[in-house]
Each structure stands twice: as structure tokens, then as C-alpha cells.
Design a protein around this motif. Sequence first.
Motif, short mmCIF file in Angstrom:
data_model
loop_
_atom_site.label_atom_id
_atom_site.label_comp_id
_atom_site.label_asym_id
_atom_site.label_seq_id
_atom_site.Cartn_x
_atom_site.Cartn_y
_atom_site.Cartn_z
N PHE A 150 -47.14 21.05 2.64
CA PHE A 150 -45.97 21.75 3.20
C PHE A 150 -45.35 22.58 2.09
O PHE A 150 -44.76 22.05 1.16
N GLN A 151 -45.54 23.91 2.18
CA GLN A 151 -45.16 24.80 1.09
C GLN A 151 -44.27 25.93 1.56
O GLN A 151 -44.25 26.27 2.74
N VAL A 152 -43.58 26.53 0.59
CA VAL A 152 -42.65 27.62 0.88
C VAL A 152 -42.66 28.62 -0.25
O VAL A 152 -42.96 28.29 -1.40
N VAL A 153 -42.37 29.85 0.08
CA VAL A 153 -42.07 30.88 -0.91
C VAL A 153 -40.73 31.48 -0.53
O VAL A 153 -40.46 31.74 0.65
N LYS A 154 -39.87 31.64 -1.53
CA LYS A 154 -38.55 32.23 -1.32
C LYS A 154 -38.63 33.72 -1.62
O LYS A 154 -39.09 34.12 -2.69
N LEU A 155 -38.15 34.53 -0.69
CA LEU A 155 -38.11 35.98 -0.88
C LEU A 155 -36.69 36.40 -1.24
O LEU A 155 -35.78 35.57 -1.31
N SER A 156 -36.47 37.66 -1.46
CA SER A 156 -35.19 38.11 -2.02
C SER A 156 -33.99 37.90 -1.10
O SER A 156 -32.86 37.84 -1.59
N ALA A 157 -34.18 37.74 0.20
CA ALA A 157 -33.06 37.50 1.12
C ALA A 157 -32.65 36.02 1.15
O ALA A 157 -31.66 35.67 1.79
N TYR A 158 -33.37 35.17 0.45
CA TYR A 158 -33.04 33.74 0.40
C TYR A 158 -31.69 33.53 -0.26
O TYR A 158 -31.35 34.18 -1.24
N GLU A 159 -30.91 32.59 0.30
CA GLU A 159 -29.64 32.16 -0.29
C GLU A 159 -29.68 30.65 -0.45
O GLU A 159 -30.27 29.94 0.37
#
Length: 187
Positions: A150-159
Motif C-alpha cells: 500500500f503505497q502513495v506519492v504526494k504531489l504539489s497540491a498535497y497538504e
Amino acid sequence: MDLREEQTRDRDRVGALHREAFGGEHGEVVARLVDDLRHDDPTALSLVAEESGEEAGGLVGHVMFSRCRLDAPRRLVDVVSLSPLGVAPRRQRRGIGSALVRHALQELDVRGVPLVFLEGDPRYYSRLGFSPAVQQGFRKPSLRIPDAAFQVVKLSAYEPWMTGTFVYPDTFWRHDCVGLRDPDTEN
């Protein structure tokens, strides 16, 4: 190799590619999942890799990013899931899947998507910027998903307030494409 958005004329070839890439019954399930995700989420980002030059003519890769939700304490957040990613077996291990994912992540960042989730091999996806989601405060939608997958990548709109439970749409559940089933249990 050309990377581009999937066109209506590509649909049969995309289905055939997933049947070949995933094989057997699972390949058929993945092909049907893609068809239903197209119908259920017209905003899905669906990219193909097509051979060019001397090798022109064939689709050799496909990736889809479809709408999901993050049940955050403040409110529901629109996020996406990377599923599926398929590359023709004869063209695997040549960077096609990585190129598709990198290209798509750039496009999703431009679109303002804050988070991209997936279930997959951490050895592969960590090279593309993904990291274990559980370690970052996100909760899995099913106990059948291994923590490392279970993985994630945070992009620039992430807060930073965007934490909580990842929620798949019904399409993934209908096709039983969430987590791993125990092969030793009977139906």
C-alpha cells in the motif's frame, strides 16, 4: 516510443495487452476492470505507450489513474489510484512502465491531484517516488493489502491535513481487485 492518452480506437488493443501481460483469468479480470473504469470515471487518465520508428504499430504499455477518495478528518479529498499498469511481456524491463508512470504523475500534478495511491511491489514503485502509505498515516481500505504494498506519492497540491482512510470506488470491489485473496480458502 510514443506516450499519449488512450484513444477510443486503442481500447481493444489495451484489453489484449492486459490479457497478455497479466495472463490467464487475472488478465481477463484486469481487462474488464479497465473497461468499467473507463465507463465509471470519464476523467480517468489513461495513457498508452506505442512503438515508433522501425518497431511502429503496436501498443506495448498502458497505465490508468482513476478517481478515488481519501476520507480525511476535515473532508473527503479527491485522489487517484494507479491501477492497472501493464507492459507487453516481450517489452518488459525496458523502462516502458516507468516512463508511463512518470509522464502520468507530471500530468496529475498539473491537474492538481494531491495524492496517488497504489497496491504494488515496493521494490519497483519506490524508484518512481512511491513510499509506504501506512508509515505516513494513511489507512488501507482492506486488511488484505500488505502494508508494504500500500503505497502513495504526494504531489504539489498535497497538504499535511490530508490523512485518513483511502477509499476505492465500487468498481474495484465489484471486480475483487482490492488486496490479495488467500488461495488456500474456498469460496
